[in-house]
Write an enzyme that holds these catalytic residues in place. Structure first.
Site, PDB file in Angstrom:
ATOM      1  N   GLU A 143      26.498  87.709  35.040  1.00  0.00           N
ATOM      2  CA  GLU A 143      26.273  87.840  36.145  1.00  0.00           C
ATOM      3  C   GLU A 143      25.064  87.926  36.563  1.00  0.00           C
ATOM      4  O   GLU A 143      24.535  88.840  37.329  1.00  0.00           O
ATOM      5  CB  GLU A 143      27.287  89.083  36.809  1.00  0.00           C
ATOM      6  CG  GLU A 143      26.827  90.281  36.230  1.00  0.00           C
ATOM      7  CD  GLU A 143      27.838  91.284  36.813  1.00  0.00           C
ATOM      8  OE1 GLU A 143      29.172  91.130  37.182  1.00  0.00           O
ATOM      9  OE2 GLU A 143      27.381  92.726  36.603  1.00  0.00           O
ATOM     10  N   GLY A 200      21.143  86.810  38.297  1.00  0.00           N
ATOM     11  CA  GLY A 200      20.943  86.491  39.697  1.00  0.00           C
ATOM     12  C   GLY A 200      19.593  85.934  39.506  1.00  0.00           C
ATOM     13  O   GLY A 200      19.160  84.545  39.641  1.00  0.00           O
ATOM     14  N   ARG A 201      18.415  86.784  39.123  1.00  0.00           N
ATOM     15  CA  ARG A 201      17.278  86.159  38.893  1.00  0.00           C
ATOM     16  C   ARG A 201      16.795  84.936  38.142  1.00  0.00           C
ATOM     17  O   ARG A 201      16.116  84.245  38.591  1.00  0.00           O
ATOM     18  CB  ARG A 201      16.407  87.466  38.024  1.00  0.00           C
ATOM     19  CG  ARG A 201      15.029  87.362  38.094  1.00  0.00           C
ATOM     20  CD  ARG A 201      14.208  88.673  37.108  1.00  0.00           C
ATOM     21  NE  ARG A 201      14.958  89.735  37.279  1.00  0.00           N
ATOM     22  CZ  ARG A 201      14.588  90.748  38.341  1.00  0.00           C
ATOM     23  NH1 ARG A 201      13.672  90.368  39.089  1.00  0.00           N
ATOM     24  NH2 ARG A 201      15.268  91.680  38.536  1.00  0.00           N
ATOM     25  N   ARG A 248       8.745  93.174  45.985  1.00  0.00           N
ATOM     26  CA  ARG A 248       8.972  93.518  44.402  1.00  0.00           C
ATOM     27  C   ARG A 248       7.513  93.953  43.987  1.00  0.00           C
ATOM     28  O   ARG A 248       7.307  95.135  43.218  1.00  0.00           O
ATOM     29  CB  ARG A 248       9.276  92.318  43.705  1.00  0.00           C
ATOM     30  CG  ARG A 248      10.905  91.686  43.797  1.00  0.00           C
ATOM     31  CD  ARG A 248      11.145  90.928  42.726  1.00  0.00           C
ATOM     32  NE  ARG A 248      11.212  91.495  41.558  1.00  0.00           N
ATOM     33  CZ  ARG A 248      10.322  91.455  40.280  1.00  0.00           C
ATOM     34  NH1 ARG A 248       9.360  90.602  40.617  1.00  0.00           N
ATOM     35  NH2 ARG A 248      10.625  92.130  39.304  1.00  0.00           N
ATOM     36  N   TYR A 278       7.854  97.663  42.612  1.00  0.00           N
ATOM     37  CA  TYR A 278       7.784  98.009  41.254  1.00  0.00           C
ATOM     38  C   TYR A 278       6.414  97.693  40.545  1.00  0.00           C
ATOM     39  O   TYR A 278       6.270  97.557  39.293  1.00  0.00           O
ATOM     40  CB  TYR A 278       8.700  97.047  40.502  1.00  0.00           C
ATOM     41  CG  TYR A 278      10.016  96.921  41.047  1.00  0.00           C
ATOM     42  CD1 TYR A 278      10.928  97.905  41.137  1.00  0.00           C
ATOM     43  CD2 TYR A 278      10.605  95.584  41.505  1.00  0.00           C
ATOM     44  CE1 TYR A 278      12.329  97.737  41.392  1.00  0.00           C
ATOM     45  CE2 TYR A 278      11.973  95.334  42.059  1.00  0.00           C
ATOM     46  CZ  TYR A 278      12.939  96.508  41.862  1.00  0.00           C
ATOM     47  OH  TYR A 278      14.011  96.454  42.395  1.00  0.00           O
ATOM     48  N   CYS A 335       1.386  98.710  58.043  1.00  0.00           N
ATOM     49  CA  CYS A 335       0.606 100.016  58.071  1.00  0.00           C
ATOM     50  C   CYS A 335       1.184 100.774  57.021  1.00  0.00           C
ATOM     51  O   CYS A 335       1.685 102.001  56.983  1.00  0.00           O
ATOM     52  CB  CYS A 335       1.019 100.651  59.272  1.00  0.00           C
ATOM     53  SG  CYS A 335       0.559  99.577  60.812  1.00  0.00           S
ATOM     54  N   GLU A 336       1.060 100.345  55.538  1.00  0.00           N
ATOM     55  CA  GLU A 336       1.320 100.898  54.260  1.00  0.00           C
ATOM     56  C   GLU A 336       0.352 100.365  53.357  1.00  0.00           C
ATOM     57  O   GLU A 336       0.198  99.002  53.148  1.00  0.00           O
ATOM     58  CB  GLU A 336       2.477 100.442  53.906  1.00  0.00           C
ATOM     59  CG  GLU A 336       3.761 101.121  54.604  1.00  0.00           C
ATOM     60  CD  GLU A 336       3.792 102.487  54.174  1.00  0.00           C
ATOM     61  OE1 GLU A 336       3.447 103.090  53.066  1.00  0.00           O
ATOM     62  OE2 GLU A 336       4.552 103.289  54.898  1.00  0.00           O
TER      63      GLU A 336
HETATM   64  C1  LIG Z   1      21.626  93.417  40.210  1.00  0.00           C
HETATM   65  C2  LIG Z   1      22.754  93.015  39.419  1.00  0.00           C
HETATM   66  C3  LIG Z   1      22.763  91.921  38.661  1.00  0.00           C
HETATM   67  C4  LIG Z   1      21.991  90.612  38.772  1.00  0.00           C
HETATM   68  O1  LIG Z   1      20.774  91.130  38.179  1.00  0.00           O
HETATM   69  P1  LIG Z   1      19.290  90.033  37.697  1.00  0.00           P
HETATM   70  O2  LIG Z   1      18.737  90.671  37.152  1.00  0.00           O
HETATM   71  O3  LIG Z   1      19.012  89.363  39.083  1.00  0.00           O
HETATM   72  O4  LIG Z   1      20.144  88.829  36.848  1.00  0.00           O
HETATM   73  C5  LIG Z   1      23.985  91.804  38.057  1.00  0.00           C
HETATM   74  N1  LIG Z   1      24.959  92.596  37.886  1.00  0.00           N
HETATM   75  C6  LIG Z   1      24.908  93.676  38.759  1.00  0.00           C
HETATM   76  C7  LIG Z   1      25.903  94.739  38.418  1.00  0.00           C
HETATM   77  C8  LIG Z   1      23.714  93.938  39.177  1.00  0.00           C
HETATM   78  O5  LIG Z   1      23.383  95.062  39.837  1.00  0.00           O
END
Ligand SMILES: *Cc1c(COP(=O)(O)O)cnc(C)c1O
Length: 421
Positions: free
Chosen positions: A272, A274-275, A310, A314, A341-342
């Site tokens: 799963e 995303g990045r 980000r 971070y 304003c940060e």
């Molecule tokens: C944020 C998240 C992802 C995706 O994380 P990436 O770093 O974008 O791959 C997958 N699963 C869960 C449960 C998450 O919280």
């Protein structure tokens, strides 16, 4: 070394900003599709392999449909994300619902859509049963605690709020089995933005071994293990990207070693991420409004931390290209700021860049995941547009920029005495 390039010709980009004012996010469809296909190919050895794109990374219907067409499902963690997946035709068990601290209404929605429910805690077994009923397929999220080191974004597993302990997993699956559940999955997600591929091979090893232990102890079998997301991307020019094909192969070796000799039925590998799916293929394009020389030299953009939080959140590195000046020597050092304003509203601190002038366009790299999605309205900042560079070269607006009316839409001025004339 990753080379930090972008696909935009300076004249073409300048013309684009006449149609779509900066700042905006723009995604490269061709690159997203090629990357999706490479991920599918890396795990083609595993029948049933599926990547559930983490919707939170880039919740846009166009991007989700592109990924769906490439065979991806959706990993959702809230009610709107569930509805978004459903609206783009990602249905039933192509949705993984990985939530935590979950409200009843979300469990009801997930069950209603036939999504795979991934439980975050042992107490949620009774809760889910009470508020929504138990679906036929259930997954539990494992937190390996001290058995696995975490990293900066997600923290050490034993300090992370997510998941079941090892003991709770045995108890939880026993409880589920005794309640008549027959279809099971096992999940973990212990790192984010991890660039060491052995980390994921070790995670696979950990989960597959655990599947066999659970299976032997409880007399149940598992349909899938979900290795979570967290595959990193080379934000810095000196970072090495993960070799996805090699990662697929090393997970295959681990699989064959552990599951091969067992009498457990074949297990589907789920991810799963995303990045790594959209991150490198999305860019934040912004224009330099001001260059300021005080105790330091500052480049002030028309984008700010509300477009990409980000770096401020971070201290994350995002590469910055000054459009048309890419070949020029990096002979100046700037803080690149937004207008909040940060004082932490900085895209970069002490960044070597070519000479920057007001009016220059900059491309901020790797903004395609956890970029626009993390936007917010602090300081009355309006969320920017999202554009898609199609494979044909055409650009379509896939989310319009917010207007002041959007910002005011949830406000009610009517009840104030001052308006009662
Ligand atoms: C944020 C998240 C992802 C995706 O994380 P990436 O770093 O974008 O791959 C997958 N699963 C869960 C449960 C998450 O919280």
């Amino acid at each position: 070394m990753a080379t930090k390039t972008h696909p935009f010709d300076p004249t073409w980009l300048e013309a684009l900003t006449e149609q779509f004012p900066t700042p905006f996010h723009i995604y490269d469809e061709r690159a997203i599709r090629a990357n999706a296909r490479a991920l599918q190919a890396a795990f083609a050895w595993n029948p049933g392999f599926k990547e559930f794109f983490a919707v939170k990374a880039a919740p846009n219907p166009y991007l989700l449909s592109i990924l769906s067409a490439e065979g991806f499902g959706a990993d959702c963690s809230s009610l709107p994300e569930l509805l978004l997946a459903d609206r783009v035709g990602i249905l039933g068990e192509s949705i993984m619902f990985t939530s935590n601290d979950t409200p009843a209404v979300e469990y009801r929605q997930a069950n209603g859509l036939g999504a795979i429910v991934n439980l975050d805690d042992i107490s949620h077994i009774a809760y889910l049963e009470e508020v929504a009923g138990l679906p036929e397929l259930i997954c539990c999220r494992y937190n390996p605690g001290k058995l696995k080191a975490g990293n900066a974004i997600i923290g050490h597993p034993e300090e992370a709020k997510y998941g079941f302990t090892r003991e709770q997993l045995f108890e939880g699956y026993r409880l589920l089995r005794d309640k008549g559940i027959t279809r099971f999955g096992l999940h973990t997600m212990v790192a984010s933005n991890e660039l060491d591929s052995s980390y994921f091979t070790e995670t696979a090893q950990l989960l597959l071994k655990l599947v066999l232990e659970l299976s032997t102890e409880l007399g149940i079998t598992f349909e899938f293990v979900n290795l979570g997301g967290g595959i990193g991307i080379p934000y810095r020019p000196e970072d090495e990207p993960i070799d996805v094909a090699a990662l697929g192969q090393s997970i295959q070796s681990v699989y064959e070693e552990i599951i091969g000799p067992s009498n457990h039925p074949p297990i589907k590998i789920y991810l799963e991420c995303g990045r790594m799916v959209t991150g490198p293929y999305g860019y934040l394009v912004s224009r330099v409004l001001h260059v300021k020389h005080t105790y330091k030299d500052y480049v002030g953009l028309d984008a700010c931390m509300t477009n990409l939080m980000r770096p401020a959140m971070y201290g994350a590195y995002h590469h910055i290209s000054v459009v048309g000046k890419e070949p020029a020597p990096l002979d100046h050092v700037y803080d690149v700021t937004g207008s909040l304003c940060e004082n932490n509203d900085k895209f970069a601190i002490d960044r070597p860049l070519p000479t920057v002038e007001a009016g220059d366009l900059v491309v901020i790299h790797d903004a395609g995941a956890h970029g626009h999605a993390m936007g917010f309205n602090y300081n009355g900042k309006l969320r920017s547009a999202e554009l898609l560079l199609r494979e044909s070269g055409e650009v379509v607006e896939i989310r319009r920029a917010e207007t002041v009316d959007d910002y005011f839409a949830t406000l009610d001025f009517g009840g104030l005495a001052i308006f009662e004339v």
